[in-house]
Design a protein around this motif. Structure first.
Motif, PDB file in Angstrom:
ATOM      1  N   ARG A  63       0.870  -1.186   0.000  1.00 46.02           N
ATOM      2  CA  ARG A  63       0.000   0.000   0.000  1.00 46.02           C
ATOM      3  C   ARG A  63       0.901   1.228   0.000  1.00 46.02           C
ATOM      4  O   ARG A  63       1.893   1.265   0.725  1.00 46.02           O
ATOM      5  CB  ARG A  63      -0.866   0.063   1.266  1.00 46.02           C
ATOM      6  N   VAL A  64       0.543   2.222  -0.799  1.00 49.36           N
ATOM      7  CA  VAL A  64       1.295   3.493  -0.814  1.00 49.36           C
ATOM      8  C   VAL A  64       0.294   4.617  -0.566  1.00 49.36           C
ATOM      9  O   VAL A  64      -0.749   4.677  -1.220  1.00 49.36           O
ATOM     10  CB  VAL A  64       2.008   3.714  -2.173  1.00 49.36           C
ATOM     11  N   GLU A  65       0.608   5.495   0.399  1.00 55.33           N
ATOM     12  CA  GLU A  65      -0.295   6.616   0.687  1.00 55.33           C
ATOM     13  C   GLU A  65       0.502   7.915   0.713  1.00 55.33           C
ATOM     14  O   GLU A  65       1.636   7.940   1.205  1.00 55.33           O
ATOM     15  CB  GLU A  65      -0.941   6.431   2.078  1.00 55.33           C
ATOM     16  N   ASP A  66      -0.107   8.977   0.188  1.00 57.84           N
ATOM     17  CA  ASP A  66       0.508  10.312   0.335  1.00 57.84           C
ATOM     18  C   ASP A  66       0.331  10.745   1.796  1.00 57.84           C
ATOM     19  O   ASP A  66      -0.640  10.380   2.450  1.00 57.84           O
ATOM     20  CB  ASP A  66      -0.201  11.313  -0.584  1.00 57.84           C
ATOM     21  N   THR A  67       1.275  11.551   2.295  1.00 56.40           N
ATOM     22  CA  THR A  67       1.152  12.073   3.663  1.00 56.40           C
ATOM     23  C   THR A  67       0.948  13.589   3.581  1.00 56.40           C
ATOM     24  O   THR A  67       0.870  14.154   2.483  1.00 56.40           O
ATOM     25  CB  THR A  67       2.426  11.772   4.483  1.00 56.40           C
ATOM     26  N   GLU A  68       0.885  14.238   4.752  1.00 50.58           N
ATOM     27  CA  GLU A  68       0.705  15.697   4.751  1.00 50.58           C
ATOM     28  C   GLU A  68       1.865  16.393   4.059  1.00 50.58           C
ATOM     29  O   GLU A  68       1.720  17.458   3.476  1.00 50.58           O
ATOM     30  CB  GLU A  68       0.589  16.206   6.195  1.00 50.58           C
ATOM     31  N   SER A  69       3.063  15.797   4.141  1.00 48.36           N
ATOM     32  CA  SER A  69       4.234  16.404   3.484  1.00 48.36           C
ATOM     33  C   SER A  69       4.339  15.878   2.051  1.00 48.36           C
ATOM     34  O   SER A  69       4.237  14.668   1.826  1.00 48.36           O
ATOM     35  CB  SER A  69       5.502  16.047   4.249  1.00 48.36           C
ATOM     36  N   PRO A  70       4.558  16.771   1.074  1.00 48.17           N
ATOM     37  CA  PRO A  70       4.690  16.291  -0.316  1.00 48.17           C
ATOM     38  C   PRO A  70       5.970  15.480  -0.532  1.00 48.17           C
ATOM     39  O   PRO A  70       6.116  14.818  -1.552  1.00 48.17           O
ATOM     40  CB  PRO A  70       4.721  17.587  -1.134  1.00 48.17           C
ATOM     41  N   ASP A  71       6.895  15.542   0.450  1.00 49.80           N
ATOM     42  CA  ASP A  71       8.178  14.851   0.296  1.00 49.80           C
ATOM     43  C   ASP A  71       8.227  13.502   1.011  1.00 49.80           C
ATOM     44  O   ASP A  71       9.289  12.888   1.108  1.00 49.80           O
ATOM     45  CB  ASP A  71       9.327  15.726   0.833  1.00 49.80           C
TER      46      ASP A  71
END
Length: 609
Positions: free
Chosen positions: A351-359
């Protein structure tokens, strides 16, 4: 009308890790005439990935097909490692029977139980192949009893308990129906497959139904769906509908633009495939595991079990160290994001999720090995990034209580080391469930232990058992949180300034603990250069040169002797890092560093904690 197709057999080879599945498939391919006589064939030809070949493990399942006595046998080679168990679960939907491979020395192991349980749940007939009977210490008669006990533990039906046994040495290319037969070739195994594995059944006149069980990916044609034709037939250029059992809203019209069947190790173009055939289909961009390709008239999805959920996660972060961008080809957040999402094309347990930080991206998987293989692949492809310490994924019950994943760990250790292993695992909240002597002066320990208790343990385990222990784990259940665990007893030795390490600075540093670097290596402030003998972190200047003076002492010119540094592998480095540290991964180096490089800010953050 349901008919069976006698000229095909679909069989999966399932086993615990390292019991010889891939070597067995090699021999079946050789003896069925897939290779020319003068063809130079590498060993374990099915393990196509570099990491698969180096580590001797299968990571992705592979399809192949052999011809024997006018029958086409489709063979699927599956992974044996628990971290890739998601592969095994869905492959079994594609076959009509399995060959369960068991090592004649090691006997039934945890993953043997896991894969057998999945096969019995689907009511698949099982052929038991006791492999490595030529190995020193082989004990085939005892292993037969172990396997039959395993069948009974798993509530096998009477038919399943009548499973035929075959004895083999895949390495030497022979199989036998009885232990006292004369070893010749693999024919007894081929014959047992034809006699015991049923031919695939289906209705040839019904609408098309193909359940996609595996996804392959190719730069030229994109996603390739692999599955079995359950009903009807599938033709080139046919209009079809893609539906999904778990997603009733999915109804997508597609055209079958490329259709292949497996011949040996290659894919051969075909214009039509009938019931029982295992086919590969390309040209459908939005195809996923568990999708059913159906005829347009009456699209019906085939039921499909959900893939086992991930249990641990890590953050993959854009590298921001002082050496960022110097060694990697792909370094930006866009590069990192594209590569991680591309991995989802073939790896269903990820599973891959974006976090609050774009980095930063949260990546979840089935275990440390699962994620470390991804990190190693990306590193070899030229990616540069940082990763955080692995953390487990918690659940909550209906009363809001915290639940954590529990693993069942089976540990085989020489008798004299069992005390050390029991004490270490108990510290990590492991509960001893059983302890049995096995052959060769070994003891088999069985533990229930939180998944987080195993993070960072393998290095200690190898040290405690002098490299002779075998540790295997399989997911057991979610249980209430067991309390805090102290992972690491030692602190870190931290570089005080940026520069190049010199012998003089390292010589005075080595008394404080174990060094990870030698002289002449580039370091930066906040980089970890070793583990401290005590529990606190210590900052050291390893770039410090000796000041020259006019006076000379008798010992002034004696050479300084350095203890060789401990060079950490990727797994050891992932095991070592703490929650306030990161592992910087580049194609050329692995560097451990503090999350906060500035010593003053780091101290403030520690005080706030």
């Amino acid at each position: 009308m349901i008919q069976s197709r006698e000229d095909i057999r679909n069989v999966a080879i399932i086993a615990h890790v390292d019991h010889g599945k891939t070597t067995l498939v090699d021999e079946l391919l050789k003896q069925s005439g897939v290779f020319r006589e003068n063809q130079d064939v590498q060993e374990r030809v099915m393990d196509s990935g570099d990491i698969e070949r180096e580590r001797g493990i299968t990571i992705l399942s592979k399809n192949t097909a052999v011809k024997y006595k006018d029958t086409k046998i489709n063979i699927v080679d599956t992974p044996g490692h628990a971290d890739f168990g998601g592969e095994v679960e869905r492959i079994l939907k594609m076959v009509d029977g399995v060959v369960l491979l068991v090592d004649a020395f090691e006997g039934a192991m945890p993953q043997t139980k896991f894969v057998l349980m999945k096969a019995l749940d689907l009511d698949l007939p099982v052929i038991v192949c006791i492999n490595k009977i030529d190995r020193d210490g082989a004990r085939p008669e005892e292993v037969i009893d172990e396997v039959l006990e395993l069948f009974m533990d798993l509530d096998a039906s009477d038919e399943q308990l009548d499973a035929p046994f075959v004895f083999a040495s895949a390495k030497n290319g022979y199989a036998m129906k009885n232990l006292d037969d004369e070893p010749k070739d693999m024919k007894p195994l081929f014959d047992t497959i034809l006699d015991y594995i049923p031919a695939p059944k289906g209705d040839p006149d019904a609408d098309t139904q193909v359940l996609i069980s595996t996804i392959d990916y190719n730069e030229f044609v994109g996603r390739i769906g692999i599955g079995k034709v359950t009903n009807g037939s599938i033709k080139l250029n046919q209009e079809a509908m893609v539906v999904n059992h778990h997603d009733p809203d999915k109804k997508e019209r597609v055209r079958i633009s490329k259709l292949y069947e497996f011949e040996g190790l290659a894919k051969a173009d075909v214009t039509e495939a009938k019931i029982g055939s295992i086919v590969a289909i390309s040209g459908i961009s939005d195809l996923h595991i568990g999708d059913t390709i159906c005829g347009l008239e009456n699209p019906q999805a085939i039921p499909f079990q959900k893939i086992t959920e991930p249990t641990i996660s890590m953050n993959f972060i854009v590298n921001d160290s002082p050496f960022a961008g110097q060694e990697g080809k792909f370094v930006t957040s866009r590069h990192l994001r594209d590569r991680l999402y591309k991995e989802l094309n073939t790896d269903v347990s990820l599973r891959v999720e974006d976090t609050e930080s774009p980095d930063s991206f949260k990546v979840s998987g089935r275990g440390e090995l699962h994620l470390s293989v991804l990190i190693e692949n990306m590193r070899r492809e030229g990616y540069e990034f940082a990763v955080s310490k692995a953390e487990v994924l918690y659940h909550e019950d209906e009363n809001g209580k915290k639940l954590e994943p529990i693993e069942r760990a089976y540990v085989d250790v020489p008798d004299e080391f069992s005390g050390a292993v029991i004490s270490k695992l108990s510290e990590r909240k492991g509960e001893l469930q059983g302890m049995n002597p096995i052959a060769g002066g070994y003891t088999r320990l069985e533990f229930l232990i939180p998944a987080r208790g195993l993070i960072g343990y393998r290095g200690d385990f190898m040290t405690d058992t002098k490299g002779n222990g075998i540790l295997n784990t399989v997911f057991d259940s979610y249980q209430p949180y067991k309390g805090d665990i102290a992972y690491r007893k030692q602190g870190s030795l931290i570089a005080f300034e940026t520069g190049e390490s010199v012998t003089y600075g390292l010589f005075s540093a080595q008394d404080r603990g174990t060094l990870f670097i030698g002289p002449g290596e580039k370091v930066y402030s906040g980089m970890i250069i070793g583990s401290c003998a005590r529990s606190e972190d210590i900052e050291l200047n390893v770039c410090k040169k000796k000041h020259l003076t006019n006076t000379r002492t008798s010992s002034a010119d004696e050479a300084l002797t350095l203890v060789p540094p401990k060079i950490l592998s990727l797994e050891q480095a992932l095991d070592f890092i703490e929650t306030d540290e990161l592992l910087e991964v580049t194609p050329e180096n692995l560097r451990i560093r503090k999350r906060i490089l500035d010593p003053l800010k780091r101290k403030r953050a520690g005080m706030r904690k």
